[in-house]
Design an enzyme around this catalytic site. Structure first.
Site, PDB file in Angstrom:
ATOM      1  N   ASP A 143       0.848  -1.184   0.000  1.00 31.39           N
ATOM      2  CA  ASP A 143       0.000   0.000   0.000  1.00 31.39           C
ATOM      3  C   ASP A 143       0.883   1.232   0.000  1.00 31.39           C
ATOM      4  OD1 ASP A 143      -2.430  -1.381   0.080  1.00 31.39           O
ATOM      5  OD2 ASP A 143      -2.480  -1.408   2.261  1.00 31.39           O
TER       6      ASP A 143
ATOM      7  N   ASP B  50      -7.221  -1.272  -4.424  1.00 33.68           N
ATOM      8  CA  ASP B  50      -8.303  -1.054  -3.461  1.00 33.68           C
ATOM      9  C   ASP B  50      -9.340  -0.083  -4.008  1.00 33.68           C
ATOM     10  OD1 ASP B  50      -6.951  -2.726  -1.691  1.00 33.68           O
ATOM     11  OD2 ASP B  50      -5.999  -1.060  -0.633  1.00 33.68           O
TER      12      ASP B  50
END
Length: 162
Positions: A114, A133
């Site tokens: 991330d 995401d």
């Protein structure tokens, strides 16, 4: 199915390329943070070992991989059988492409990479996420709003009474 396939491949590639550029080429893994447009857009290195926002941290990586693959296959089969609008097929592709991109991360690293972080208006957001995401979320929302089967429903009970 063509739109679903194209959008899934695009989502997968955009996510993987963005991770490669930001985390590896720009060495976010080493510097840990890059302020792009602070506080609205920042890059912060993160390793997500759970489901989302660190929830489920400690669940086996294989359970998370199997769960993502089963959900992706379920969406694929449903989209293949249903007569969906174009926007719903694109949404299904975004969801599948994002999920498979995160599966690849788990297979390679054992966690999901991330790097996106947004804060605003005095709120300091501690969470990070990735482009996959965003695609998963956008695809799910698109399916909720546009995922109705466009075929006319079959009449219940056979013949209509006179």
């Amino acid at each position: 199915m063509r739109l679903l396939t194209i959008s899934a491949i695009a989502a997968f590639l955009i996510d993987q390329i963005s991770k490669y550029v930001v985390i590896h080429m720009w060495q976010l893994w080493r510097v840990r943070e890059i302020d792009v447009l602070p506080p609205v857009l920042n890059f912060r290195y993160g390793e997500n070992r759970g489901i989302n926002f660190g929830l489920g941290d400690g669940i086996s990586v294989w359970v998370l991989i199997i769960l993502a693959v089963v959900i992706s296959l379920g969406v694929l089969i449903w989209a293949w059988r249903a007569k969906l609008r174009r926007i719903a097929m694109i949404s299904a592709g975004l969801l599948i492409g994002g999920a498979i991109a995160n599966v690849l991360d788990r297979l390679i690293y054992g966690y999901v990479l991330d790097f996106l972080n947004n804060s605003c208006c005095g709120f300091n957001n501690p969470f990070v996420y990735n482009v996959a995401d965003v695609f998963i979320f956008a695809g799910a929302i698109g399916l909720i709003f546009f995922g109705d089967d466009t075929r006319k429903p079959a009449k219940a009970g056979g013949k209509k009474p006179k």
